[in-house]
Design a protein around this motif. Structure first.
Motif, PDB file in Angstrom:
ATOM      1  N   PRO A  80      23.312   9.779   4.439  1.00 20.99           N
ATOM      2  CA  PRO A  80      22.219  11.011   3.859  1.00 20.99           C
ATOM      3  C   PRO A  80      22.320  12.157   5.021  1.00 20.99           C
ATOM      4  O   PRO A  80      23.195  12.306   6.067  1.00 20.99           O
ATOM      5  CB  PRO A  80      20.857  10.304   4.168  1.00 20.99           C
ATOM      6  CG  PRO A  80      20.666   9.062   3.813  1.00 20.99           C
ATOM      7  CD  PRO A  80      22.722   8.834   4.683  1.00 20.99           C
ATOM      8  N   ASP A  81      22.341  12.975   4.250  1.00 23.07           N
ATOM      9  CA  ASP A  81      23.013  14.612   4.928  1.00 23.07           C
ATOM     10  C   ASP A  81      21.536  15.105   5.748  1.00 23.07           C
ATOM     11  O   ASP A  81      20.033  14.455   5.701  1.00 23.07           O
ATOM     12  CB  ASP A  81      22.419  16.026   4.111  1.00 23.07           C
ATOM     13  CG  ASP A  81      22.528  17.117   5.143  1.00 23.07           C
ATOM     14  OD1 ASP A  81      23.027  17.340   6.170  1.00 23.07           O
ATOM     15  OD2 ASP A  81      21.817  17.805   3.828  1.00 23.07           O
ATOM     16  N   LEU A  82      21.778  14.975   7.257  1.00 24.52           N
ATOM     17  CA  LEU A  82      20.618  15.087   8.122  1.00 24.52           C
ATOM     18  C   LEU A  82      21.351  15.892   9.189  1.00 24.52           C
ATOM     19  O   LEU A  82      20.580  16.057  10.027  1.00 24.52           O
ATOM     20  CB  LEU A  82      21.969  13.978   9.386  1.00 24.52           C
ATOM     21  CG  LEU A  82      21.311  12.056   8.786  1.00 24.52           C
ATOM     22  CD1 LEU A  82      22.010  10.871  10.377  1.00 24.52           C
ATOM     23  CD2 LEU A  82      20.055  11.854   8.222  1.00 24.52           C
ATOM     24  N   SER A  83      21.651  17.321   8.343  1.00 24.24           N
ATOM     25  CA  SER A  83      21.763  17.968   8.377  1.00 24.24           C
ATOM     26  C   SER A  83      20.536  19.423   9.355  1.00 24.24           C
ATOM     27  O   SER A  83      20.149  20.454  10.306  1.00 24.24           O
ATOM     28  CB  SER A  83      22.380  19.655   8.216  1.00 24.24           C
ATOM     29  OG  SER A  83      22.090  19.637   7.046  1.00 24.24           O
ATOM     30  N   GLY A  84      19.403  18.645   8.021  1.00 22.27           N
ATOM     31  CA  GLY A  84      18.179  19.386   8.016  1.00 22.27           C
ATOM     32  C   GLY A  84      17.156  19.355   9.711  1.00 22.27           C
ATOM     33  O   GLY A  84      16.148  19.769  10.104  1.00 22.27           O
ATOM     34  N   ILE A  85      18.355  17.730  10.925  1.00 28.98           N
ATOM     35  CA  ILE A  85      17.350  17.972  12.164  1.00 28.98           C
ATOM     36  C   ILE A  85      17.732  18.723  13.183  1.00 28.98           C
ATOM     37  O   ILE A  85      19.255  19.502  13.322  1.00 28.98           O
ATOM     38  CB  ILE A  85      17.865  16.104  12.358  1.00 28.98           C
ATOM     39  CG1 ILE A  85      16.957  15.171  11.041  1.00 28.98           C
ATOM     40  CG2 ILE A  85      16.704  15.739  13.723  1.00 28.98           C
ATOM     41  CD1 ILE A  85      18.610  13.004  11.303  1.00 28.98           C
ATOM     42  N   ASN A  86      16.848  19.497  13.613  1.00 26.66           N
ATOM     43  CA  ASN A  86      17.233  20.351  14.751  1.00 26.66           C
ATOM     44  C   ASN A  86      16.793  19.545  16.053  1.00 26.66           C
ATOM     45  O   ASN A  86      15.706  20.158  16.485  1.00 26.66           O
ATOM     46  CB  ASN A  86      16.649  21.408  14.797  1.00 26.66           C
ATOM     47  CG  ASN A  86      17.346  22.770  14.914  1.00 26.66           C
ATOM     48  OD1 ASN A  86      17.931  22.661  16.593  1.00 26.66           O
ATOM     49  ND2 ASN A  86      16.674  23.862  15.009  1.00 26.66           N
ATOM     50  N   PHE A  87      17.013  19.411  16.784  1.00 29.53           N
ATOM     51  CA  PHE A  87      17.116  18.653  17.797  1.00 29.53           C
ATOM     52  C   PHE A  87      16.651  19.484  19.250  1.00 29.53           C
ATOM     53  O   PHE A  87      16.108  18.692  19.692  1.00 29.53           O
ATOM     54  CB  PHE A  87      18.842  17.575  18.371  1.00 29.53           C
ATOM     55  CG  PHE A  87      18.825  15.947  17.952  1.00 29.53           C
ATOM     56  CD1 PHE A  87      18.274  15.176  18.128  1.00 29.53           C
ATOM     57  CD2 PHE A  87      19.859  16.670  17.369  1.00 29.53           C
ATOM     58  CE1 PHE A  87      18.335  14.358  17.004  1.00 29.53           C
ATOM     59  CE2 PHE A  87      20.539  15.471  16.050  1.00 29.53           C
ATOM     60  CZ  PHE A  87      20.172  14.462  16.728  1.00 29.53           C
ATOM     61  N   ASP A  88      17.212  20.664  18.678  1.00 27.25           N
ATOM     62  CA  ASP A  88      16.899  22.067  19.599  1.00 27.25           C
ATOM     63  C   ASP A  88      15.222  22.256  19.819  1.00 27.25           C
ATOM     64  O   ASP A  88      14.605  22.239  21.048  1.00 27.25           O
ATOM     65  CB  ASP A  88      17.133  22.856  19.407  1.00 27.25           C
ATOM     66  CG  ASP A  88      18.554  22.554  20.214  1.00 27.25           C
ATOM     67  OD1 ASP A  88      18.856  22.294  21.211  1.00 27.25           O
ATOM     68  OD2 ASP A  88      19.514  23.467  19.882  1.00 27.25           O
ATOM     69  N   ASN A  89      14.568  22.059  18.250  1.00 28.60           N
ATOM     70  CA  ASN A  89      13.248  22.311  17.671  1.00 28.60           C
ATOM     71  C   ASN A  89      12.234  21.501  18.254  1.00 28.60           C
ATOM     72  O   ASN A  89      11.125  21.258  18.183  1.00 28.60           O
ATOM     73  CB  ASN A  89      13.429  22.934  16.607  1.00 28.60           C
ATOM     74  CG  ASN A  89      13.602  24.572  16.669  1.00 28.60           C
ATOM     75  OD1 ASN A  89      13.298  25.353  17.616  1.00 28.60           O
ATOM     76  ND2 ASN A  89      13.559  25.497  15.646  1.00 28.60           N
ATOM     77  N   LEU A  90      12.970  20.085  19.154  1.00 24.03           N
ATOM     78  CA  LEU A  90      12.050  19.164  18.490  1.00 24.03           C
ATOM     79  C   LEU A  90      11.222  18.174  20.099  1.00 24.03           C
ATOM     80  O   LEU A  90      11.731  19.289  20.914  1.00 24.03           O
ATOM     81  CB  LEU A  90      12.684  17.748  18.363  1.00 24.03           C
ATOM     82  CG  LEU A  90      13.137  17.740  16.353  1.00 24.03           C
ATOM     83  CD1 LEU A  90      14.273  16.116  16.440  1.00 24.03           C
ATOM     84  CD2 LEU A  90      11.733  17.249  15.356  1.00 24.03           C
ATOM     85  N   THR A  91       9.573  18.711  19.574  1.00 20.36           N
ATOM     86  CA  THR A  91       9.340  17.882  21.372  1.00 20.36           C
ATOM     87  C   THR A  91       9.265  16.320  21.246  1.00 20.36           C
ATOM     88  O   THR A  91       8.779  15.717  20.279  1.00 20.36           O
ATOM     89  CB  THR A  91       7.882  18.238  21.132  1.00 20.36           C
ATOM     90  OG1 THR A  91       8.074  19.191  20.754  1.00 20.36           O
ATOM     91  CG2 THR A  91       7.372  18.141  21.698  1.00 20.36           C
ATOM     92  N   TYR A  92      10.007  16.198  22.073  1.00 16.05           N
ATOM     93  CA  TYR A  92      10.589  14.148  22.800  1.00 16.05           C
ATOM     94  C   TYR A  92       9.377  13.317  23.110  1.00 16.05           C
ATOM     95  O   TYR A  92       9.145  12.192  23.136  1.00 16.05           O
ATOM     96  CB  TYR A  92      12.426  14.321  23.094  1.00 16.05           C
ATOM     97  CG  TYR A  92      12.875  15.287  22.695  1.00 16.05           C
ATOM     98  CD1 TYR A  92      13.936  14.190  21.964  1.00 16.05           C
ATOM     99  CD2 TYR A  92      12.874  16.621  22.288  1.00 16.05           C
ATOM    100  CE1 TYR A  92      14.435  14.146  21.477  1.00 16.05           C
ATOM    101  CE2 TYR A  92      14.169  16.465  21.867  1.00 16.05           C
ATOM    102  CZ  TYR A  92      14.795  16.218  20.902  1.00 16.05           C
ATOM    103  OH  TYR A  92      16.090  15.823  20.006  1.00 16.05           O
ATOM    104  N   TYR A  93       8.267  13.816  23.495  1.00 17.59           N
ATOM    105  CA  TYR A  93       7.123  13.425  24.348  1.00 17.59           C
ATOM    106  C   TYR A  93       5.915  14.231  24.455  1.00 17.59           C
ATOM    107  O   TYR A  93       5.986  15.004  24.822  1.00 17.59           O
ATOM    108  CB  TYR A  93       7.487  12.997  25.600  1.00 17.59           C
ATOM    109  CG  TYR A  93       6.652  12.176  26.955  1.00 17.59           C
ATOM    110  CD1 TYR A  93       6.568  10.887  26.918  1.00 17.59           C
ATOM    111  CD2 TYR A  93       5.662  12.732  27.233  1.00 17.59           C
ATOM    112  CE1 TYR A  93       6.110   9.931  27.074  1.00 17.59           C
ATOM    113  CE2 TYR A  93       4.687  12.047  28.040  1.00 17.59           C
ATOM    114  CZ  TYR A  93       4.164  10.874  27.625  1.00 17.59           C
ATOM    115  OH  TYR A  93       3.885  10.515  28.100  1.00 17.59           O
TER     116      TYR A  93
END
Lengths: 479, 247
Positions: A80-93
């Motif tokens: 599937p297209d995963l381009s909607g994930i923006n790793f820089d905009n996520l909070t990881y913890y």
């Protein structure tokens, strides 16, 4: 009256839920996290997580190594297209509070309220041997009935286990799923937080299931739990996971790891039903090592999320090891569920059975992507794969990508696949008895999933029942 | 006992663009037994499917009325609620859909005000199953899934008993039944007849008409009713076939 008792129970439960909607699980609460690493992911984020958790050096090292692997691997493009994930905009913890409570009374009232709305404490009382609840990044509650604790069973969140049972954790952590396996396994290896650690000692049989419930609350956040289940020789256990999240306009990411170790002659059943809201990318990695004479059951229901990629795998490592993998996937409007099972036969007399049932509604897309590999030397290995797809509307789609790699001449392998629609004859038959089109079509859908519904605990079956009816009634006319 | 009238007026029906029924008139009242006979391909089953509202059977002319209410274009469930029931000639299998759930839902839809308890409902179903010499475990099977021909027919009759229609159409109910089963089924039909239900018995042979004596016999040939009569007509058909009946 034995033939109706279960119906009566389901009817009663469905009735009690009649006025609630899926969105009831999608509420969000006003809990302010007490700590968050902020947006984005770099070396500092990973070190910060490790510092907060006061982890031993080996775990910190392992995280940083995993981060390097994550950064070096490209995004997978085969699915599937995963381009909607923006790793820089996520909070990881995100840490919701200080406490890890052993009693619901000690859980932060707002968090407790959330889990109460989801029915968790009630479920626990009724039919669980133990339960863990995770809110965003951390386990907030954990309990295990005394009976099992005294027999040496360990059931807690993985963070606690790293502190209390470091040697046991180290022996198994990332053995079945090393960070080098794929980009998302590496991501989890770098930023994991929470997840369950379950150890069942030799010859201990736990008769009631143990459950972990994962709740994601934050917007644009990630939940990266890491779960390890170990059934030592001759032990048996049933472990259940449930997951929900609020609906947001922006995407969240769920990248879990589940590692299961079924040691010699043990029996493990893993049931998971996820009903993430459709702003969630659900990309977990789940794998079991199954030793000689052991049996591994996977039962997974993929109901929610925007995109799911999930392929629970069994590595049949010892003579006579066996696995069964039952999966239901439901793709509603605008969602893509790419799922399937893998069975890797590495030893003689190993057997596997994979049954996948997928349902596509509206323009929903389901794909079956599975692998059966039978290595040379896996004498008399047997495998059967069945994938059935049901397409509800004209826009609904299903793809099937089976990968079969058979290198052993004495192995037996069979594969069946069907694609169907809800037929006019079936609908007319049922409607001619008084059922509305919605009722008839939801019954047909539920009937299509029946083989797997039987394997799912009552509460989940009821929820599934309700969800299908709701989705079908939203559809209006089928066709 | 309330009386119900099913009126079929100059009904014309096409399937995939081909006209099958070319103007059929029939009136069936509560407590009456009508037999509809005719050679293969005459349109007998088309009439059954059309009455029940199967969307593949396009009504191109005429009307279907129950107690004066026009149901020509009504959904199948509306017809069921008006009291119409079809025992299908070849009931379709619906895997995974349990008979118990299906029957219960249908009953609640037809009789929303009754609020019968689950236990009372299943006791009623059980009684009907006993009468039909069906095993109680039958109710936990999926609709027609893996059923023998005879089991399918018994299940149709079971549904008819439980759902209490006012007018029942039986499409080749006797096919697939052995002699003993046919006796049981006929006895149930007689019971329902005593309760004032009206019947349209569609049959190619007249086997079942030995047990259930029709007051009215209609012969359908090439999409038209070509003869209306009584038992004498079906007796003559048994001896001589359909050749003697002129269109």
């Amino acid at each position: 009256m034995e033939y109706y008792d279960k119906d009566e129970e389901i009817e009663r439960l469905t009735e009690s839920l009649k006025n609630s909607k899926k969105s009831d699980f999608e509420f969000y609460d006003t809990i302010e996290p007490i700590y968050s690493t902020g947006k984005g992911l770099n070396r500092k984020t990973v070190e910060e997580i490790s510092d907060i958790k006061k982890e031993p050096g080996w775990m910190r090292e392992s995280r940083l190594k995993a981060l390097d692997i994550f950064l070096s691997k490209p995004m997978p493009t085969w699915g599937p297209d995963l381009s909607g994930i923006n790793f820089d905009n996520l909070t990881y913890y995100t840490r919701p509070g200080e406490n890890k409570a052993k009693s619901w009374d000690d859980v932060d009232p707002k968090i407790k309220d959330t889990f109460t709305k989801l029915g968790i404490p009630a479920m626990e009382q009724k039919y669980l041997a133990g339960s863990v609840a995770q809110y965003d990044s951390e386990g907030v509650y954990g309990s295990l009935r005394k009976e099992w604790e005294s027999k040496g069973v360990i059931f807690t969140d993985l963070d606690t286990a790293v502190q209390k049972y470091p040697d046991l954790v180290k022996e198994y952590y990332c053995k079945a799923i090393p960070p080098s396996d794929n980009k998302f396994a590496a991501l989890n290896g770098a930023v994991w937080s929470g997840g369950s650690f379950l150890y069942v000692p030799k010859n201990v049989h736990i008769d009631l299931p143990l459950q972990t419930y994962f709740r994601m609350n934050g917007e644009q956040s990630g939940q990266f739990e890491h779960t390890i289940v170990i059934a030592d020789e001759g032990a048996s256990v049933h472990y259940i996971e449930g997951c929900t999240a609020p609906r947001y306009n922006t995407s969240s990411l769920h990248t879990a790891i589940v590692e299961i170790y079924a040691r010699k002659n043990s029996n493990v059943k893993y049931t998971s039903v996820q009903n993430w809201s459709d702003s969630v990318y659900n990309l977990p990695v789940k794998r079991a090592w199954v030793d000689e004479g052991a049996h591994m059951d996977w039962v997974t229901g993929e109901l929610g999320s925007k995109v799911t990629m999930i392929y629970p795998s069994s590595y049949l490592r010892g003579k006579g090891a066996s696995t069964s993998n039952l999966q239901i996937t439901l793709a509603t409007k605008g969602t893509f569920k790419d799922a399937g099972g893998k069975a890797i036969h590495l030893a003689p007399d190993t057997t596997s059975r994979i049954v996948s049932k997928s349902i596509s509604l509206d323009d929903g897309l389901t794909a079956y992507r599975g692998l059966v590999r039978m290595n040379e030397g896996a004498s008399r290995a047997k495998s059967h794969v069945q994938c059935d797809a049901l397409l509800i509307n004209n826009d609904s789609k299903n793809y099937t990508y089976p990968f079969d790699e058979i290198y052993e001449p004495t192995a037996e392998f069979s594969h069946e696949a069907t694609v169907g629609k809800i037929g006019t004859d079936e609908l007319t038959y049922m409607r001619s008895r008084g059922l509305s089109e919605d009722e008839a079509s939801s019954m047909i859908v539920l009937g299509f999933m029946d083989d797997i519904m039987k394997e799912i605990p009552m509460e989940f079956a009821v929820e599934m029942n309700r969800l299908v009816k709701l989705e079908m009634s939203k559809m209006g006319a089928v066709g | 006992m309330t009386n119900t009238v099913l009126e079929i007026k100059n009904l014309k029906v096409s399937v995939e663009g081909k006209e099958i029924l070319k103007g059929v008139d029939l009136t069936i009242k509560s407590g009456e037994i009508h037999a509809l006979m005719g050679p293969n391909g005459a349109g007998k089953s088309t009439l059954g499917q059309t009455l029940v509202g199967h969307p593949n059977y396009k009504i191109t002319g005429g009307k279907i009325l129950i107690n004066g209410r026009d149901l020509t274009n009504a959904y199948p469930e509306e017809r069921a609620k008006a009291g119409l029931f079809l025992a299908f000639q070849s009931p379709i299998a619906i895997p995974g859909v349990k008979i118990s759930t299906f029957l219960r839902t249908a009953y609640n839809d037809l009789y929303p005000n009754e609020k019968m308890s689950l236990r009372d409902f299943f006791n009623m179903v059980k009684t009907a199953m006993n009468d039909l010499e069906m095993n109680e475990s039958f109710i936990s099977r999926a609709i027609n899934d893996g059923f023998s021909g005879g089991e399918r027919k018994r299940f149709e009759v079971l549904q008819m008993i439980v759902l209490k229609p006012k007018i029942a159409i039986l499409d080749e109910i006797d096919s697939g039944l052995d002699v003993d089963a046919l006796k049981l089924v006929s006895a149930e039909i007689k019971k329902l007849h005593d309760q004032n239900i009206g019947f349209l018995v569609i049959t190619h042979y007249q086997r079942i008409l030995k047990d259930i004596i029709p007051e009215f016999v209609h012969v359908l040939k090439d999409g038209k009713i070509v003869m209306n009569g009584n038992k004498e007509v079906s007796d003559k058909i048994e001896e001589e076939g359909y050749e003697w009946i002129k269109e």
